[in-house]
Every structure is written in C-alpha cells, then in structure tokens.
Design an enzyme around this catalytic site. Structure first.
Site, PDB file in Angstrom:
ATOM      1  N   LYS A  69       0.235 -17.961   7.511  1.00 11.40           N
ATOM      2  CA  LYS A  69       1.445 -16.897   7.512  1.00 11.40           C
ATOM      3  C   LYS A  69       1.643 -15.677   8.556  1.00 11.40           C
ATOM      4  CE  LYS A  69       3.265 -14.427   3.206  1.00 11.40           C
ATOM      5  NZ  LYS A  69       3.344 -13.213   2.771  1.00 11.40           N
TER       6      LYS A  69
ATOM      7  N   LYS B 274      -2.313 -13.598   7.782  1.00 13.50           N
ATOM      8  CA  LYS B 274      -1.174 -13.375   7.807  1.00 13.50           C
ATOM      9  C   LYS B 274      -0.932 -11.662   7.887  1.00 13.50           C
ATOM     10  CE  LYS B 274       1.715 -11.160   4.158  1.00 13.50           C
ATOM     11  NZ  LYS B 274       2.005 -10.479   2.040  1.00 13.50           N
TER      12      LYS B 274
HETATM   13  C1  PBG Z   1       3.394 -10.746  -0.946  1.00 11.20           C
HETATM   14  C2  PBG Z   1       3.972 -11.016  -0.123  1.00 11.20           C
HETATM   15  C3  PBG Z   1       5.492 -11.247   0.628  1.00 11.20           C
HETATM   16  C4  PBG Z   1       5.406 -12.993   1.162  1.00 11.20           C
HETATM   17  C5  PBG Z   1       4.447 -13.539   0.276  1.00 11.20           C
HETATM   18  N1  PBG Z   1       3.550 -12.188  -0.237  1.00 11.20           N
HETATM   19  C6  PBG Z   1       6.130  -9.763   1.609  1.00 11.20           C
HETATM   20  C7  PBG Z   1       5.085  -9.434   2.329  1.00 11.20           C
HETATM   21  O1  PBG Z   1       4.379  -9.372   2.779  1.00 11.20           O
HETATM   22  O2  PBG Z   1       5.905  -8.333   2.596  1.00 11.20           O
HETATM   23  C8  PBG Z   1       6.529 -12.658   1.254  1.00 11.20           C
HETATM   24  C9  PBG Z   1       6.387 -14.558   1.342  1.00 11.20           C
HETATM   25  C10 PBG Z   1       8.299 -14.680   2.195  1.00 11.20           C
HETATM   26  O3  PBG Z   1       8.731 -14.690   2.816  1.00 11.20           O
HETATM   27  O4  PBG Z   1       8.463 -15.554   1.757  1.00 11.20           O
HETATM   28  N2  PBG Z   1       2.646  -9.380  -0.486  1.00 11.20           N
END
Ligand code: PBG
Length: 335
Positions: free
Chosen positions: A255, A202
C-alpha cells in the site's frame, strides 16, 4: 544515391495477428480479473440516518450503521461481496479507547450487517489513528509513538472486531510485533480460523491525504515516518513481509498500489501467499479530479490502472472503484 529497396524478406512474426479481433484479444490476455478479487472500503461513522459524501472523494460516503445496510445490499447485487470497514467514532481520546469498545462503531455495524447480509465477507482495518485525539496509529509516550505499549490494545481491538463478526482482520498500524500479538490473542480466544491480512508493506505516503480528511485522522503533530516505510526502499518490504509471515500473517498487503507496482511484483514473486494491493484514497481522487476537469477518461483510467496492479502480481485489489470495476468486468471491458 540509390533509393532503398523495400524489404522483401518473409515476415514470420507478426504480433498484430493476435490483436485483430476483440474475442481473440480477450482470449490471449495474460491478466484475468474477477469481481471475487475486489474489496470495497467503507467508512462507518456513529449516528443514525447519515450518508455524507466525502468532499475530497466524490462518490464515496460516510455511512452510519443503519444506512450501511442498503449500501451492502447494492454491493452484493453487483457482485462486490467483500468489504473492508473503517470506523469513525463520535469521540476520540488519547488512547483511542473506542477502537476496542464492544459497542464501538465498527462493532455495532458488524453485528447488524452480519445479521442482514451474512453472505458477504467482512474485513476490518485494525488501527488506532481514527480513534486517537492526536491522530497517531498508536499510543504515545511523550512525543513518540510507543510500539510495545500499543501492541496489546491492537490485539484487543482485533479481538473485539472478530467477536462482533469480522471474518478477517487487517492491521494497518505498522507497529512491530502486532501480527504475532493479534494471532496469539485470537487463538487464545477460540478464533484460530480467522485470517490476518497484514498491511506489512505500507509506505508513509502523501496518497493517504483524502482518507485522512474522510477519517479526520491526520496526525496532530509530526508525521507517520517513524512507523510507516520510507518510499525509497523496496528490499525492506521483503524483510517486512517475511517478518509478518513468520508472525502468522496469512495474506500480505502492499500500500499504496500505483506508485509501488515494483514492490507488488517483488513481494508476489518472493512469497507464496496472496498479495493484496490497496489502491488508496489519493489514487482514487487523482483520477476523479482529472476526469472532472475533462482531462482524462475516467472509465478507461479505472480499467487500465486496475489491470496494471493485477499484472504486477497482486491477487486482490482493495479499491474505491470496486463497484465500477465489477461493472466493467461484467461488460467484458476488462478481465
Ligand atoms: C489507518 C489507515 C490509513 C489508510 C488505511 N488505513 C491511513 C493512514 O495510514 O494514514 C489509508 C487508506 C487510503 O488512503 O485510502 N492507519
């Protein structure tokens, strides 16, 4: 000067032969897409009778646990049978303690949803950022996000989701060691059959902007670069995925998706496990905005981008366009 003579050699290889008929084109497709590979993210907020549109994500809503039910029914009818739940609590605190509250918003939604629609598959995002007053994904020690202090609370949150009925948990916090802690906690409580989808790869990404508006989870200070990955790195993703698999992750997520197709490809080639790609909020909003301006054809963009993610090697796609995609697959437009 002589004029060149037209070529007369026999043309044995004509790529166009396989493109002349739509049924033939479909038959020779290399990438197959099925609604069973789609996951739809849903935002659940506390309250009753609420269905509010997210301004930066037209067509996406925050639901209270009761208004979630008709939405689940619609999804189930169109063949989108897998959902990923995010909770938006009424109250946030320094620790994010409503994340593991058994009467918390995700837990409550899960209990009713599972009773009404036991045929669906419920996945939950495990993180603290939607629950902490400072918006970081873990607990703080001074101004730093404290990895080791956060871990037990993530495990507790995952356990409370599973107790409420989650079929799979997906930790997205990016603390080191959380997969092992969650695995051990679930096992010790009789849930050794519940899989973990680790948001292993991520990136710290500007593409999460609309989500943070939806979840009111932008960090109050600093950014997430001390725990999410640097987008210059690909090999680090392989290291991260391998560490999470060693800790007991069953599936791996990459992601965002679109700017990271090289990473999706590499992870899928490196590990014999299902790879999920999350086409995040910013990817959705970009297409929506361009379509709204009349600059791009939305439906075509949705199909082409989704196919690219599967072509890169993802076997699961988490997307806010899951409903539309299920329709396009049914119509034979993609898939
Ligand atoms: C929680 C999380 C996030 C997303 C998924 N889980 C936000 C982040 O990490 O700031 C993002 C999902 C999206 O942008 O659709 N940590």
């Amino acid at each position: 000067m002589n004029t060149p003579t037209p070529t007369t050699f026999p043309l044995l290889h004509r790529s166009r032969r396989l493109r002349g008929n739509p049924l033939l084109r479909q038959m020779v497709r290399e990438t197959r897409i099925s609604p069973s590979a789609l996951v739809y993210p849903l935002f659940i907020r506390e309250g009753r009778g609420i269905r509010e549109e997210i301004p930066s994500m037209p067509g996406q809503f925050r639901y209270s646990p009761d208004t979630l039910l008709p939405e689940l029914e619609k999804l189930s009818k169109i063949g989108v049978e897998r959902v990923l739940l995010f909770g938006l609590p009424a109250k946030k605190d320094e620790y994010g303690s409503s994340a593991w509250d058994k009467h918390g918003v995700v837990q409550t939604a899960l209990q009713t949803a599972k009773k009404e629609f036991p045929n669906l598959f419920y996945m939950t995002d495990v993180c603290l950022c939607e629950y902490t007053s400072h918006g970081h994904c873990g607990m703080l020690s001074g101004d730093t996000v404290d990895n080791d202090r956060t871990i037990p609370w993530l495990a507790k949150t995952a356990l409370s989701h599973v107790r409420a009925g989650a079929d799979l948990v997906a930790p997205s916090d990016m603390m080191d060691g959380r997969v092992l802690a969650i695995r051990e906690t679930l096992d010790a409580n009789g849930f050794s059959d519940i899989p973990i989808l680790s948001y292993a790869v991520k990136y710290a990404s500007a593409f999460y902007g609309p989500f943070r508006e939806a979840a009111d989870s932008a960090p109050a200070f600093g950014d997430r670069k001390t725990y999410q990955m640097d987008y210059h790195n690909r090999r680090e993703g392989v290291k991260k995925a391998s560490q999470d698999l060693e800790q007991g992750a069953d599936l791996i997520m990459v992601k965002p998706a679109l700017s990271y197709l090289d990473v999706v490809h590499e992870i899928a080639a490196a590990f014999p496990v299902p790879v999920a790609a999350y086409s995040v909020s910013g990817e959705y909003s970009m297409i929506k905005a361009a379509a709204h301006a009349g600059w791009l054809d939305e439906d075509s963009m949705v199909c082409e981008t989704a196919a690219s993610i599967f072509r890169a090697g993802a076997s699961i796609l988490i997307t806010y366009y899951a409903r539309e995609l299920a329709g396009f697959i049914r119509e034979g437009r993609i898939g």
